[in-house]
Design an enzyme around this catalytic site. Structure first.
Site, short mmCIF file in Angstrom:
data_model
loop_
_atom_site.label_atom_id
_atom_site.label_comp_id
_atom_site.label_asym_id
_atom_site.label_seq_id
_atom_site.Cartn_x
_atom_site.Cartn_y
_atom_site.Cartn_z
N HIS A 61 0.78 -1.26 -0.03
CA HIS A 61 0.04 0.03 0.02
C HIS A 61 0.89 1.22 0.18
O HIS A 61 2.01 1.03 -0.02
CB HIS A 61 -0.98 0.06 1.34
N HIS A 63 1.21 3.82 2.27
CA HIS A 63 1.73 4.72 3.43
C HIS A 63 3.17 4.92 3.31
O HIS A 63 4.13 4.02 2.92
CB HIS A 63 1.39 3.90 4.73
N ASP A 65 5.69 4.94 5.36
CA ASP A 65 6.40 3.93 5.88
C ASP A 65 7.03 2.61 5.12
O ASP A 65 7.54 1.91 5.47
CB ASP A 65 6.10 3.53 7.30
N HIS A 66 6.18 2.76 3.90
CA HIS A 66 6.28 1.53 2.77
C HIS A 66 7.03 1.92 1.62
O HIS A 66 7.15 0.94 0.81
CB HIS A 66 4.89 0.90 2.92
N HIS A 141 -7.18 -1.94 4.68
CA HIS A 141 -6.35 -1.48 5.64
C HIS A 141 -7.04 0.11 5.75
O HIS A 141 -8.08 0.43 6.16
CB HIS A 141 -4.95 -1.37 5.09
N ASP A 212 0.06 -4.59 6.14
CA ASP A 212 -0.76 -3.79 7.01
C ASP A 212 -2.44 -4.38 6.82
O ASP A 212 -2.52 -4.40 5.74
CB ASP A 212 -0.78 -2.32 6.88
N HIS A 270 6.20 -5.46 11.21
CA HIS A 270 5.56 -4.34 11.64
C HIS A 270 5.43 -4.26 13.02
O HIS A 270 4.17 -3.97 13.80
CB HIS A 270 4.21 -4.19 10.68
ZN LIG Z 1 2.84 0.53 7.88
ZN LIG Z 2 -0.14 1.41 6.50
#
Ligand SMILES: [Zn+2]
Ligand SMILES: [Zn+2]
Length: 305
Positions: A61, A63, A65-66, A141, A212, A270
């Site tokens: 996805h 976000h 942090d990814h 998510h 996630d 995670h």
């Molecule tokens: Zn994440």
């Molecule tokens: Zn996420």
């Protein structure tokens, strides 16, 4: 058999011991980088994997942090590395954000020095060859277009060498043709059929990578019977309300999913900085014994059980 190397196992922000989300799945000559949090290029170097044969990146996805590591990775590839092309797979929303990052911030409209392909995912086949099937499945998510991935080794019929010997099939081309499913005629005129020298099909390994997720019920059909499942474990059950509020799972929910779906080994990642790994493991093991709380640079083989 698949191999997975965890490159970043922290949730949302890095910790001293854990970098942001990224893992490498290896199968024969294939390498799939799943997610690319900030700092992933250094994790790749430190793990010994390096940038070799890294041409496919799958995003669960969009976000930050990814995905933030993609900016640095593409910048490095463009200047110093010999990587010629990069395929980035993700949902529409994730790709829009990644394209803004790479084309807007990193390249600022310049022609990319390497061939960049942004491939929008939809549920179904991502890549297939004679031995391997990689597919995407929908995950709930936060935001649209979140995906999980299945890596499946196709079932294979083992070659019965002793039987071939008994039937007088010489080593070499004849045996190769039989394995490929063709009948062969021997020098003495007898015909040998593939069924005579191939055993019953043996199922291959199955690795599920979820990322996630806010709910688990809809995932069961996809991950059912997986030899390994990677999934987030951001909150402990005591903070169930926060998990729900932010569209994440609790450790107990992830473990219950593994149990219900008949998964062999559960790999949790995670991981939040708020909890010691031992507490995460304890909560998971109370529900599902075959749990591993992954650490950065952990490497596992996923075989058919
Ligand atoms: Zn994440
Ligand atoms: Zn996420």
């Amino acid at each position: 058999m698949f191999e997975i190397v965890f490159l970043g196992t922290s949730a949302s922000a890095p910790s001293v011991a854990r970098n942001l989300s990224a893992s490498m799945v290896l199968y024969k000559h294939y390498r799939f980088l799943v997610d690319c949090g900030e700092g992933t290029q250094r994790q790749l170097l430190k793990s010994g994997l390096g940038f070799k044969r890294l041409k496919r990146i799958l995003l669960t996805h969009g976000h930050l942090d990814h995905i933030l590591g993609l900016g640095g990775l593409v910048s490095t590839f463009s200047r110093w590395e010999t990587v010629e092309s990069l395929e980035i797979y993700g949902g529409r929303w994730a790709l829009d954000r990644v394209e803004d990052l790479i084309c807007g911030v990193v390249l600022r409209g310049a022609t990319p020095p390497i061939e960049l392909e942004f491939i929008e995912l939809s549920p179904g086949v991502v890549l297939e060859d004679q031995e391997l099937l990689v597919s995407a499945f929908p995950v709930t998510h936060r935001g649209p277009g979140c995906f999980g991935f299945l890596f499946e080794e196709k079932s294979k019929r083992p070659f019965l060498a002793e039987e071939a010997e008994r039937l007088g099939v010489p080593a070499g081309q004849e045996r190769k043709r039989l394995v490929e499913g063709q009948a062969v005629t021997l020098a003495d005129g007898t015909t040998v059929f593939p069924d005579q020298v191939l055993g019953p099909p043996r199922q291959g390994a199955k690795l599920a990578y979820v990322g996630d997720a806010a709910r688990v019920d809809e995932l069961v059909p996809y991950i059912s019977g997986a030899d390994g499942m990677v999934i987030e474990a951001t909150y402990l059950q005591a903070e169930e309300e926060l998990a729900e509020q932010y569209g994440h799972l609790t450790v107990a929910q992830a473990a219950a999913l593994a149990r219900e779906a008949g998964v062999r080994t559960l790999y949790l990642n995670h991981i939040s900085r708020r909890y010691p790994a031992q507490e995460v493991l304890q909560e998971a093991e109370d529900v599902f014994a075959g749990t591993v709380v992954a650490r950065d640079f952990d490497r596992f083989e996923i075989r058919r059980g």
